[in-house]
Design a protein around this motif. Structure first.
Motif, mmCIF file in Angstrom:
data_model
loop_
_atom_site.group_PDB
_atom_site.id
_atom_site.type_symbol
_atom_site.label_atom_id
_atom_site.label_comp_id
_atom_site.label_asym_id
_atom_site.label_seq_id
_atom_site.Cartn_x
_atom_site.Cartn_y
_atom_site.Cartn_z
ATOM 1 N N TYR A 1 19.675 7.491 85.799
ATOM 2 C CA TYR A 1 20.286 6.062 86.436
ATOM 3 C C TYR A 1 18.906 5.107 85.606
ATOM 4 O O TYR A 1 19.583 3.919 85.080
ATOM 5 C CB TYR A 1 20.433 6.097 87.688
ATOM 6 C CG TYR A 1 20.596 5.057 88.282
ATOM 7 C CD1 TYR A 1 22.173 4.887 88.828
ATOM 8 C CD2 TYR A 1 19.522 3.319 89.065
ATOM 9 C CE1 TYR A 1 22.437 3.644 89.126
ATOM 10 C CE2 TYR A 1 20.592 2.851 89.351
ATOM 11 C CZ TYR A 1 21.528 2.598 90.034
ATOM 12 O OH TYR A 1 22.607 1.324 90.756
ATOM 13 N N LEU A 2 17.219 5.268 86.525
ATOM 14 C CA LEU A 2 16.689 4.541 85.440
ATOM 15 C C LEU A 2 16.613 4.224 84.245
ATOM 16 O O LEU A 2 16.273 3.341 83.558
ATOM 17 C CB LEU A 2 15.658 4.782 86.085
ATOM 18 C CG LEU A 2 15.246 4.731 87.715
ATOM 19 C CD1 LEU A 2 13.741 5.766 87.762
ATOM 20 C CD2 LEU A 2 15.225 3.055 88.065
ATOM 21 N N ALA A 3 16.967 5.014 83.046
ATOM 22 C CA ALA A 3 16.937 5.111 81.295
ATOM 23 C C ALA A 3 17.976 4.120 81.474
ATOM 24 O O ALA A 3 17.969 3.192 80.223
ATOM 25 C CB ALA A 3 17.312 6.477 81.205
ATOM 26 N N LYS A 4 19.008 3.992 81.906
ATOM 27 C CA LYS A 4 20.033 3.432 81.832
ATOM 28 C C LYS A 4 19.559 1.801 82.268
ATOM 29 O O LYS A 4 20.012 0.396 81.945
ATOM 30 C CB LYS A 4 22.006 3.322 82.932
ATOM 31 C CG LYS A 4 22.271 4.755 82.517
ATOM 32 C CD LYS A 4 23.175 4.795 83.070
ATOM 33 C CE LYS A 4 24.641 3.852 83.108
ATOM 34 N NZ LYS A 4 25.444 4.322 84.271
ATOM 35 N N ALA A 5 19.148 1.608 83.545
ATOM 36 C CA ALA A 5 17.731 0.462 83.669
ATOM 37 C C ALA A 5 17.546 -0.186 82.691
ATOM 38 O O ALA A 5 17.464 -1.582 82.447
ATOM 39 C CB ALA A 5 17.852 0.448 84.868
ATOM 40 N N ASP A 6 16.565 1.172 82.235
ATOM 41 C CA ASP A 6 15.869 0.019 81.161
ATOM 42 C C ASP A 6 16.418 0.169 79.788
ATOM 43 O O ASP A 6 15.654 -0.958 79.058
ATOM 44 C CB ASP A 6 14.553 1.479 80.556
ATOM 45 C CG ASP A 6 14.082 1.848 81.684
ATOM 46 O OD1 ASP A 6 13.901 0.745 82.319
ATOM 47 O OD2 ASP A 6 13.425 3.071 81.809
ATOM 48 N N HIS A 7 17.417 0.167 79.459
ATOM 49 C CA HIS A 7 18.339 -0.030 77.841
ATOM 50 C C HIS A 7 19.195 -1.160 78.907
ATOM 51 O O HIS A 7 20.120 -0.908 77.625
ATOM 52 C CB HIS A 7 19.431 1.019 77.650
ATOM 53 C CG HIS A 7 18.183 2.537 76.968
ATOM 54 N ND1 HIS A 7 17.108 3.247 77.595
ATOM 55 C CD2 HIS A 7 17.377 2.412 75.922
ATOM 56 C CE1 HIS A 7 16.289 3.346 76.803
ATOM 57 N NE2 HIS A 7 17.012 3.549 75.291
ATOM 58 N N GLY A 8 19.385 -1.490 79.460
ATOM 59 C CA GLY A 8 20.101 -2.757 79.966
ATOM 60 C C GLY A 8 21.578 -2.370 79.802
ATOM 61 O O GLY A 8 22.213 -2.980 80.160
ATOM 62 N N LEU A 9 22.064 -0.786 80.786
ATOM 63 C CA LEU A 9 23.079 -0.558 80.632
ATOM 64 C C LEU A 9 23.625 -0.678 82.161
ATOM 65 O O LEU A 9 25.253 -0.103 82.232
ATOM 66 C CB LEU A 9 23.307 0.511 80.114
ATOM 67 C CG LEU A 9 23.173 1.375 78.541
ATOM 68 C CD1 LEU A 9 23.168 2.509 78.115
ATOM 69 C CD2 LEU A 9 24.000 0.379 77.588
ATOM 70 N N LEU A 10 22.803 -1.346 83.117
ATOM 71 C CA LEU A 10 23.065 -1.269 84.325
ATOM 72 C C LEU A 10 23.474 -2.287 84.807
ATOM 73 O O LEU A 10 23.216 -3.589 84.971
ATOM 74 C CB LEU A 10 21.932 -1.262 85.503
ATOM 75 C CG LEU A 10 22.402 -0.250 86.645
ATOM 76 C CD1 LEU A 10 22.107 0.895 86.778
ATOM 77 C CD2 LEU A 10 20.605 -0.966 87.398
#
Length: 457
Positions: free
Chosen positions: A291-300
């Motif tokens: 979930y945090l990795a998605k947030a880091d890559h702007g996928l959230l």
């Protein structure tokens, strides 16, 4: 082709500018000198013309003119650089001390230039008596060869000066550019020496020129961010290894003990249930990390829908009411505001904050949820009483796997320290901000969410 260096470009630019300026200055000086000589020649010829008119006054016919020709010839012999040709009104030649020159000389009034063989002349034609139409025509010829030689030498000197000044400026420009670009080379050296093990190097901003001070500051800030990010990444790698080591060790130990001897079905069932709890926690940890990795890559990307924050907060408070009642903690909510956001994501963020507040609020403490409706944003704060967090630790609360102090650590693996990091990612995905304040016996998490539909990755 190899591209020119910045120093070489500056040196060539300096040389070209100097050559152009020198050439323009030389041409202007040459024109000024030529104009000055022309003015001197005009003055000299004017004075000679006045003297000749005075000497030949009344000699308007060939007979009278012939009587004075001897005096005129003697006068011309004393002026080696001056010649005279006199023609009558009918074009007949009365006097000529310039017999070597062409018979066709400029006869129009004014000053003219003439080149004969290697000798240059200034030709000046004027009537003997300006008031008579049938007056004889005087043509004065002044030798200006020495003027021309001077101008030619000066032009050669100009070209020589242009060449030498361009060469000297190119050399000096190369030296100046090399000296001036030394800070850039220093930046290049520092950049070339940057690696994972040497992120502490910094440029001396105080020694940089004004033009590069801002660039040096930005470069140092970039190195500081890289150093901080690398330190966080290293700490994160160590933390996640530490977090996973305990459950994996528990699984291995428990499984090995279970397999040491034959057991009945109930023992195996109990062992599997125990392992399942550890596996579920590990699966939740991996999901949180993804979930945090998605947030880091702007996928959230939040799914926007109209929400009432007061209703969402009340639902969560109702869910946590038994836990609060058991811990003898009073919980209340104030204010209401509409917002556009992702229901499940905002619930998760609020749930993380409420769970955090209830866990660290002592018995008989308080938890307050306050919603403030503003013109363009909504402020939501969750505060709880209890031990204060030192101010120096507040910026790191949202780091992954970070616990503020021993008083806020859990002994089990139930809480891995990712809740606040996930909450911050959710708030940022909605285009908002979150911060923590701690003082006067209260710890408060304050969120600022825009009312509009635009968020930031």
């Amino acid at each position: 082709m190899r591209r020119l260096s910045l120093g070489s470009r500056l040196a060539l630019l300096f040389a070209a500018c100097t050559a152009v300026v020198s050439l323009i200055a030389g041409l202007l000086f040459s024109r000024a000198s030529e104009s000055h000589f022309l003015e001197l020649d005009q003055q000299l010829l004017d004075s000679k013309l006045v003297a000749l008119r005075s000497a030949l006054q009344g000699a308007e016919d060939p007979t009278l003119f012939a009587e004075r020709s001897a005096i005129l010839r003697d006068e011309m012999n004393h002026q080696t650089d001056l010649a005279l040709r006199v023609r009558g009104h009918d074009g007949s030649l009365w006097f000529d001390s310039a017999s070597k020159l062409s018979a066709d000389l400029p006869t129009s009034p004014g000053l003219h230039s003439l080149q004969s063989a290697d000798i240059a002349y200034r030709v000046y034609s004027a009537p003997l008596d300006p008031e008579r139409n049938d007056s004889p025509q005087l043509t004065l010829l002044l030798d200006i060869t020495h003027h021309q030689h001077f101008l030619q030498r000066m032009q050669h000197l100009i070209w020589l000066t242009v060449g030498l000044s361009a060469l000297a400026t190119a050399l000096l420009g190369a030296w100046a550019a090399r000296s001036g670009l030394r800070p850039l080379r220093r930046m290049s050296e520092v950049a070339g020496g940057v690696s994972a093990s040497s992120l502490t190097q910094r440029l001396p901003e105080g020694q940089m020129p004004a033009e590069l001070a801002e660039l040096a500051h930005a470069f140092n800030a970039m190195l500081a961010r890289l150093d901080d990010s690398f330190q966080r990444l290293s700490a994160f790698s160590a933390d996640i290894a530490h977090e996973l080591r305990t459950p994996l060790s528990n699984l291995l130990t428990h499984t090995q003990v279970t397999l040491t001897r034959p057991r009945n079905l109930e023992d195996y069932r109990e062992a599997l249930h125990s392992n399942l709890e550890e596996l579920q926690w590990m699966a939740q940890l991996v999901n949180d990390m993804l979930y945090l990795a998605k947030a880091d890559h702007g996928l959230l990307t939040p799914h926007r829908e109209p929400l009432q924050l007061s209703e969402e907060a009340d639902l969560l408070l109702e869910f946590y009411a038994p836990l609060a009642e058991e811990a003898q903690i009073s919980v209340n909510r104030e204010g209401a505001a509409p917002i556009s956001g992702d229901r499940s994501m905002l619930r998760r963020a609020l749930s993380n904050l409420l769970d955090n507040a209830l866990r660290f609020t002592p018995p008989l403490g308080q938890v307050q949820v306050r919603i403030v409706d503003r013109p363009r944003s909504v402020q939501l704060s969750i505060a709880n009483t209890g031990n204060e967090i030192p101010e120096a630790l507040l910026p790191r609360l949202f780091d992954r796997f970070y616990r503020a102090d021993p008083a806020r650590r859990e002994g089990s693996s139930e809480h891995a320290g990712l809740g606040l990091a996930i909450t911050q990612s959710i708030i940022r995905a909605h285009g908002g901000t979150i911060a923590c304040e701690s003082g006067n016996g209260w710890t408060r998490f304050v969120m600022e969410l825009p009312k509009g539909s635009r968020g930031q990755p």
